[in-house]
Design an enzyme around this catalytic site. Sequence first.
Site, PDB file in Angstrom:
ATOM      1  N   LEU A 154      24.275 -14.789 -10.180  1.00 10.05           N
ATOM      2  CA  LEU A 154      24.845 -15.750  -9.458  1.00 10.05           C
ATOM      3  C   LEU A 154      26.140 -15.907 -10.129  1.00 10.05           C
ATOM      4  O   LEU A 154      26.323 -15.951 -11.183  1.00 10.05           O
ATOM      5  CB  LEU A 154      24.044 -17.035  -9.178  1.00 10.05           C
ATOM      6  CG  LEU A 154      22.713 -17.078  -8.485  1.00 10.05           C
ATOM      7  CD1 LEU A 154      22.097 -18.357  -8.551  1.00 10.05           C
ATOM      8  CD2 LEU A 154      22.835 -16.697  -6.997  1.00 10.05           C
ATOM      9  N   ASP A 155      27.198 -16.200  -9.387  1.00 12.28           N
ATOM     10  CA  ASP A 155      28.361 -16.265  -9.820  1.00 12.28           C
ATOM     11  C   ASP A 155      28.384 -17.724 -10.736  1.00 12.28           C
ATOM     12  O   ASP A 155      27.413 -18.610 -10.023  1.00 12.28           O
ATOM     13  CB  ASP A 155      29.503 -16.514  -8.756  1.00 12.28           C
ATOM     14  CG  ASP A 155      29.744 -15.333  -8.134  1.00 12.28           C
ATOM     15  OD1 ASP A 155      29.818 -14.420  -8.696  1.00 12.28           O
ATOM     16  OD2 ASP A 155      30.375 -15.418  -6.959  1.00 12.28           O
ATOM     17  N   ARG A 156      29.367 -17.984 -11.609  1.00 13.76           N
ATOM     18  CA  ARG A 156      29.172 -19.054 -12.405  1.00 13.76           C
ATOM     19  C   ARG A 156      29.257 -20.386 -11.431  1.00 13.76           C
ATOM     20  O   ARG A 156      28.428 -21.328 -11.983  1.00 13.76           O
ATOM     21  CB  ARG A 156      30.428 -19.085 -13.445  1.00 13.76           C
ATOM     22  CG  ARG A 156      30.461 -20.438 -14.484  1.00 13.76           C
ATOM     23  CD  ARG A 156      31.763 -20.219 -15.251  1.00 13.76           C
ATOM     24  NE  ARG A 156      31.824 -21.240 -16.067  1.00 13.76           N
ATOM     25  CZ  ARG A 156      32.657 -21.351 -17.277  1.00 13.76           C
ATOM     26  NH1 ARG A 156      33.412 -20.292 -17.332  1.00 13.76           N
ATOM     27  NH2 ARG A 156      32.471 -22.091 -18.172  1.00 13.76           N
ATOM     28  N   ARG A 193      31.940 -15.072  -0.827  1.00  9.54           N
ATOM     29  CA  ARG A 193      33.367 -15.760  -0.825  1.00  9.54           C
ATOM     30  C   ARG A 193      34.200 -14.966  -0.389  1.00  9.54           C
ATOM     31  O   ARG A 193      35.165 -15.615   0.275  1.00  9.54           O
ATOM     32  CB  ARG A 193      33.378 -16.055  -2.410  1.00  9.54           C
ATOM     33  CG  ARG A 193      32.649 -16.860  -3.035  1.00  9.54           C
ATOM     34  CD  ARG A 193      32.488 -16.696  -4.613  1.00  9.54           C
ATOM     35  NE  ARG A 193      33.938 -16.993  -5.161  1.00  9.54           N
ATOM     36  CZ  ARG A 193      34.158 -16.663  -6.276  1.00  9.54           C
ATOM     37  NH1 ARG A 193      33.146 -16.316  -7.073  1.00  9.54           N
ATOM     38  NH2 ARG A 193      35.302 -17.342  -6.927  1.00  9.54           N
TER      39      ARG A 193
END
Length: 266
Positions: free
Chosen positions: A53-55, A188
């Site tokens: 998961l992205d930060r 995104r």
Amino acid sequence: MLDILYRDDWLVAIHKPSGLLVHRSPIAAHEQRFAVQLLRDQIGRRVFPAHRLDRGTSGVLLFALDREVARTLAGRFESQAVEKRYLAVVRGHPAASGVIDHPLVRRLDPIELRHGRGAGARDALPEDSDEPGDGDQADHSQTVAQAARTRFRRLATVELPYAVDRYPSSRYALVELFPETGRRHQLRRHLKHIAHPIIGDATYGKGRHNRLFQALFGSHRLLLACTRLSFAHPLSGVTMRIEAPPARDFMDLVGPLGWDPDCVDG
């Protein structure tokens, strides 16, 4: 202490908060806290991330307790055998539902560039041909696009009486997202592609809308959350469904935006 959503002899799933890196990275060398390290210390066992998961993204994060199980799970994610559901707050009012079928070129991070990954097949170009957002930064990417598909459904909308850009008011929506592929930053980038970027996204979003949410609601996070993973257990074959409601700092926006809290349920 991390919130453990599920654990057995082979798997453990947590609710990762926004802002926490999954593992140590030279890109953020100053960081001292990582999900892998925290979970290992919490349960007293080595853990292996099954996906990323992205930060800035919060939500369900799955680990294996065995290296071979981790490889099996990683293969399931790569072959689209895992169903993933996300929630996001986006700019504008997208269609009621739809599919974003937009290939994405492979983004190379600074570490990959330093080690020459993609040499001979990259150029100093944006990550795709979309109009750059306020927060876009120079990027290096491989030039061959990979297939990428995301299904979405609009859950709620709002129009706020604040002028941003050239419009006298600002529109936002809550959407659920089902990525059918797993490209880097896919959700995104796809939402940016259809001109509905995620609020709080400093790279693909719009800074003026991000700053409005900071000023009105004190929201400084990426408003993207993984709320469900569904997959076959790698040992038993039983269908697993691991869920987590959006984190508190996400849910705190639902009321002020006039949305029914029940709308976040899948």
